[in-house]
Design a protein around this motif. Structure first.
Motif, short mmCIF file in Angstrom:
data_model
loop_
_atom_site.label_atom_id
_atom_site.label_comp_id
_atom_site.label_asym_id
_atom_site.label_seq_id
_atom_site.Cartn_x
_atom_site.Cartn_y
_atom_site.Cartn_z
N ARG A 92 -36.53 32.73 31.50
CA ARG A 92 -34.99 32.38 31.27
C ARG A 92 -33.72 33.40 32.68
O ARG A 92 -33.30 32.45 33.19
CB ARG A 92 -34.77 32.56 30.41
CG ARG A 92 -35.27 31.62 28.95
CD ARG A 92 -34.48 31.91 27.93
NE ARG A 92 -33.67 33.44 26.90
CZ ARG A 92 -33.10 34.06 26.78
NH1 ARG A 92 -32.45 32.74 25.93
NH2 ARG A 92 -33.13 35.73 26.70
N ALA A 93 -34.91 34.00 33.14
CA ALA A 93 -34.36 34.59 34.10
C ALA A 93 -34.14 33.98 35.67
O ALA A 93 -34.03 34.45 36.81
CB ALA A 93 -34.10 36.50 34.11
N HIS A 94 -35.46 33.06 35.80
CA HIS A 94 -35.84 32.96 37.27
C HIS A 94 -34.98 32.59 38.02
O HIS A 94 -33.82 31.58 37.44
CB HIS A 94 -37.49 32.17 36.44
CG HIS A 94 -37.90 32.21 37.74
ND1 HIS A 94 -37.64 31.55 39.38
CD2 HIS A 94 -39.31 32.41 37.94
CE1 HIS A 94 -38.61 31.35 40.30
NE2 HIS A 94 -40.08 31.72 39.31
N ASP A 95 -35.09 32.33 39.34
CA ASP A 95 -33.84 32.34 40.29
C ASP A 95 -33.97 30.42 40.15
O ASP A 95 -33.11 29.28 40.75
CB ASP A 95 -34.17 32.40 41.43
CG ASP A 95 -33.23 33.96 41.47
OD1 ASP A 95 -32.86 34.49 40.65
OD2 ASP A 95 -33.89 34.41 42.59
N ASP A 96 -35.42 29.94 40.07
CA ASP A 96 -35.50 28.74 40.00
C ASP A 96 -36.07 27.66 38.38
O ASP A 96 -36.79 28.00 37.66
CB ASP A 96 -36.98 27.80 40.86
CG ASP A 96 -37.60 26.70 41.19
OD1 ASP A 96 -37.17 25.92 40.06
OD2 ASP A 96 -38.27 26.30 41.76
N ASP A 144 -36.53 25.14 24.36
CA ASP A 144 -36.02 23.96 24.44
C ASP A 144 -34.66 24.74 25.60
O ASP A 144 -34.92 24.05 26.50
CB ASP A 144 -34.67 23.94 23.39
CG ASP A 144 -35.40 23.20 22.07
OD1 ASP A 144 -36.38 22.48 22.70
OD2 ASP A 144 -35.45 23.03 21.44
N GLU A 145 -34.80 25.93 25.53
CA GLU A 145 -34.56 26.65 27.07
C GLU A 145 -34.58 26.76 28.69
O GLU A 145 -34.12 25.99 29.30
CB GLU A 145 -33.74 28.39 26.89
CG GLU A 145 -32.50 28.28 25.75
CD GLU A 145 -32.42 30.13 25.15
OE1 GLU A 145 -32.19 30.69 25.56
OE2 GLU A 145 -31.85 30.22 24.32
N GLN A 151 -34.27 20.68 33.10
CA GLN A 151 -33.95 19.59 33.57
C GLN A 151 -32.57 19.00 34.40
O GLN A 151 -31.93 18.27 34.98
CB GLN A 151 -34.34 18.37 31.87
CG GLN A 151 -35.53 18.44 31.75
CD GLN A 151 -34.92 18.39 30.40
OE1 GLN A 151 -34.07 18.12 29.64
NE2 GLN A 151 -35.95 17.13 29.36
N ARG A 152 -32.08 20.50 33.52
CA ARG A 152 -30.59 20.22 34.44
C ARG A 152 -30.55 20.84 35.86
O ARG A 152 -29.71 20.13 36.77
CB ARG A 152 -29.47 21.55 34.11
CG ARG A 152 -28.58 21.14 32.69
CD ARG A 152 -28.17 21.98 31.88
NE ARG A 152 -28.50 23.41 31.99
CZ ARG A 152 -28.58 23.60 31.30
NH1 ARG A 152 -28.68 23.36 30.14
NH2 ARG A 152 -29.25 25.22 30.89
N ALA A 153 -31.55 21.31 36.15
CA ALA A 153 -32.15 21.69 37.82
C ALA A 153 -32.43 19.92 38.45
O ALA A 153 -32.84 20.04 39.88
CB ALA A 153 -32.75 22.46 37.56
N ARG A 162 -38.88 19.04 23.45
CA ARG A 162 -39.66 19.47 23.16
C ARG A 162 -41.27 19.20 22.21
O ARG A 162 -41.75 20.02 22.23
CB ARG A 162 -39.54 21.25 22.31
CG ARG A 162 -38.83 20.98 20.74
CD ARG A 162 -38.51 21.43 20.46
NE ARG A 162 -38.14 21.93 18.88
CZ ARG A 162 -37.86 22.41 17.59
NH1 ARG A 162 -36.92 23.79 18.51
NH2 ARG A 162 -37.69 22.31 16.95
N ASP A 163 -41.19 18.09 21.73
CA ASP A 163 -42.39 17.55 21.26
C ASP A 163 -43.15 16.96 22.06
O ASP A 163 -44.13 17.18 21.54
CB ASP A 163 -41.60 16.78 20.03
CG ASP A 163 -41.04 17.04 18.92
OD1 ASP A 163 -41.18 18.72 18.28
OD2 ASP A 163 -40.16 17.09 17.88
#
Length: 199
Positions: A92-96, A144-145, A151-153, A162-163
């Motif tokens: 989750r903390a990844h820059d990309d 989900d996160e 998706q936002r990126a 997620r399904d």
């Protein structure tokens, strides 16, 4: 994290919450270690008698700690899922965010391809709870996160949920199971990942 770590965080606690005797605790740990190995090799279809044999205990000892094979399977999977959660949390903390999501996807497929228990859990996950409800919910919240971040990126198709991701992991796992060459397996994972990329 081992299966026993995921199954019981309270040291020595039994199903009733009463601390177990040292010998009972040792037997429980032997059953969990044996079950982790056997489920990884053969999946949930393995008889409990085989797990008891590997653990060096009687079938009655297994049933005293785990009333059903499904309960034992969930205890084992809880430990595996905790490891996947730690990986997802780190990513989750990844820059990309896109790279983080696709790393998680590939890692989960590879882990499940090496562990029949994880593979079976993924196959049955619509009706299967990964360990405790809290662990189950936390795992999918992390998925989900990672997905929504990608998706936002603009890296992942916006119409996936997620399904869909779970179904694609299962499909990719079935494809990877058909090959023995690691390079071919990596290529199949990349082909599946390409289908999730935003155009």
């Amino acid at each position: 994290m081992t299966a026993e770590d995921g199954a019981t965080r309270a040291q020595g606690g039994g199903r009733s919450g009463v601390p177990m005797r040292a010998d009972a605790r040792r037997n429980r740990e032997r059953v969990l270690r044996a079950a982790e190995d056997v489920f990884a090799e053969q999946g949930i279809a393995v008889p409990l008698d085989e797990i008891a044999r590997r653990a060096g205990v009687g079938a009655g000892t297994v049933y005293r700690h785990f009333p059903t094979k499904e309960a034992l399977f969930e205890a084992v999977i809880a430990g595996r899922v905790e490891v996947l959660m730690a990986d997802a949390d780190r990513l989750r903390a990844h820059d990309d965010p896109g790279a983080a999501f696709f790393q998680f996807f590939a890692h989960k497929v590879k882990q499940a391809s090496l562990n029949k228990a994880l593979s079976d859990a993924l196959e049955a996950s619509r009706g299967f709870r990964y360990g405790t409800q809290e662990t189950h919910d936390s795992f999918w919240r992390l998925v989900d996160e990672l997905l929504t971040g990608a998706q936002r990126a603009g890296a992942v198709r916006p119409d996936l949920d997620r399904d869909d991701v779970r179904a694609l992991i299962v499909g990719c796992l079935r494809a990877v199971d058909q090959v023995t060459d690691p390079a071919k397996a990596d290529r199949l994972i990349e082909v599946m990942a390409d289908g999730m990329r935003a155009k």
